[in-house]
Design a protein around this motif. Structure first.
Motif: not given
Length: 399
Positions: A111-132
DNA sequence: TCTTGCGGGTAAA
DNA sequence: TTTACCCGCAAGA
């Protein structure tokens, strides 16, 4: 709602607070984790998320693969349903789908994910402004049951290895989460475009959808709607029950159900209780009525009583990007944000900037020219301020 | 064997 | 230009 994120960014930074790790993020939420958080370091998720190339070396983007179920929708001996974790690797997943349901031996179905405007839900990861710290942004509402968590899958695999003559697999969680819906309901549930998954009572009918996170009233400061996830604004704040598993992860504080949380103009939210203010602002009704929904222990939700036609009519007449209640000055920030930026991935001979990895480590305002386009994880412009050493290029190809 | 992250590339809107 | 997605590769568990 980039601006609201921006504002929260500053709060988080100021307060130096981090969220407890959320394994089952769902909805348009954002978390900031401590750099010491091992789960965050691994970009872990309960959902089966695969890496997606967004041509942006600073932001890791992942998209949900959905869940593997029995094509016949059979019931396991314990009364639960099969909800396997899709293999992340394409080949492994293809191999996985060739296997049969351990219960009825029917074919497995992804069952594909279609939770984001018909596209799969996306997660974004990135290093925060804080170095920690690092931050995670989820976009979309999963329109399928939860698969096994990664830990469950790994535990099962190791268990299978240990016990060669083991009994048929019955996922642990399925023992705890009997599926009460019918197949017909599943059909409705699996296609979010037929109903609103932000419907507060929905989880009561579909326990597997339970998310440990609080859902916030779908309106925000800017009134920015998710791309096309234009659901009628629900003025109520609601949240799911605490999960009965992964308690170690789910140490979120109890979220006050107050109208303040629904008021985009209120700046007095406890920071560690703010996850995200989401939402399509559809017309002006959403921001005006901010009565909070209690933790619903009973449910009156019935997809049949919420015909999509009504939603769509509402959507047609909506103005999702209007911003009722937003201070004009804040809107100005966006409209005046300079769109000039440096390509953090460009070779030094072009940009004079270090490579991606070193940029992440040594990010500083001086790394950029004086005109910097600052975006959130999804690439939207969120601020043009320069005091925070946060190189935030577009999520997609920075060119 | 599988996960994870990276990156080249294509296609559609 | 943005976004989704395909593919292969390498490192590591």
């Amino acid at each position: 709602n980039h601006l609201s994120w921006s504002r929260n960014d500053f709060k988080f930074i100021d307060m130096k607070q981090s969220d407890p790790f959320q394994e089952w993020t769902d909805g348009y939420v954002r978390y900031i984790y401590s750099a010491e958080d091992k789960n965050a370091q691994r970009h872990l998720s309960g959902w089966a998320m695969r890496n997606t190339n967004n041509h942006n070396c600073q932001i890791l983007k992942k998209s949900c693969l959905g869940v593997v179920v029995c094509s016949r929708g059979c019931t396991l001996p314990d009364g639960s349903r099969l909800q396997l974790r899709p293999a992340i690797c394409d080949k492994a997943r293809q191999k996985q789908q060739k296997k049969l349901c351990p219960s009825c031996h029917a074919a497995l179905e992804l069952l594909p994910c279609r939770g984001h405007s018909g596209y799969p839900v996306t997660n974004f990861w990135r290093v925060d402004g804080r170095p920690s710290s690092s931050r995670s942004t989820a976009k979309g509402v999963h329109d399928h049951p939860r698969p096994e968590s990664k830990s469950e899958t790994e535990a099962r695999r190791s268990s299978v290895k240990r016990r060669v003559s083991s009994p048929p697999f019955t996922p642990k969680r399925r023992l705890l989460e009997p599926q009460v819906h019918t197949n017909k309901q599943q059909q409705v549930c699996y296609h979010w475009d037929r109903i609103s998954f932000m419907e507060p009572n929905f989880p009561q009918h579909y326990p597997a959808f339970q998310s440990p996170e609080a859902y916030y009233n779908p309106h925000n400061e800017l009134g920015e709607a998710p791309p096309t996830l234009q659901k009628p604004a629900n003025p109520r704040l609601y949240m799911s029950r605490p999960s009965y598993e992964f308690q170690g992860y789910l140490t979120s504080p109890s979220y006050p159900v107050t109208s303040d949380l629904c008021d985009p103009r209120s700046a007095s939210y406890p920071l560690d209780q703010i996850l995200e203010v989401v939402a399509p602002v559809l017309g002006s009704s959403s921001s005006s009525s901010s009565s909070a929904a209690p933790l619903s222990s009973s449910s009156s939700f019935d997809p049949q009583t919420k015909p999509l036609a009504g939603w769509k009519e509402l959507l047609k007449s909506s103005t999702p990007y209007t911003t009722p209640g937003v201070p004009a000055a804040l809107q100005t920030i966006i409209t005046t944000t300079t769109k000039v930026r440096q390509d953090p991935c460009a070779p030094p001979k072009q940009s004079g900037l270090p490579g991606c990895s070193s940029l992440l480590e040594n990010a500083s305002p001086s790394s950029y020219s004086t005109e910097v386009k600052v975006t959130d994880e999804s690439g939207g412009v969120i601020k043009s301020l320069s005091f925070q050493p946060e190189p935030l290029p577009d999520q997609n190809r920075a060119s």
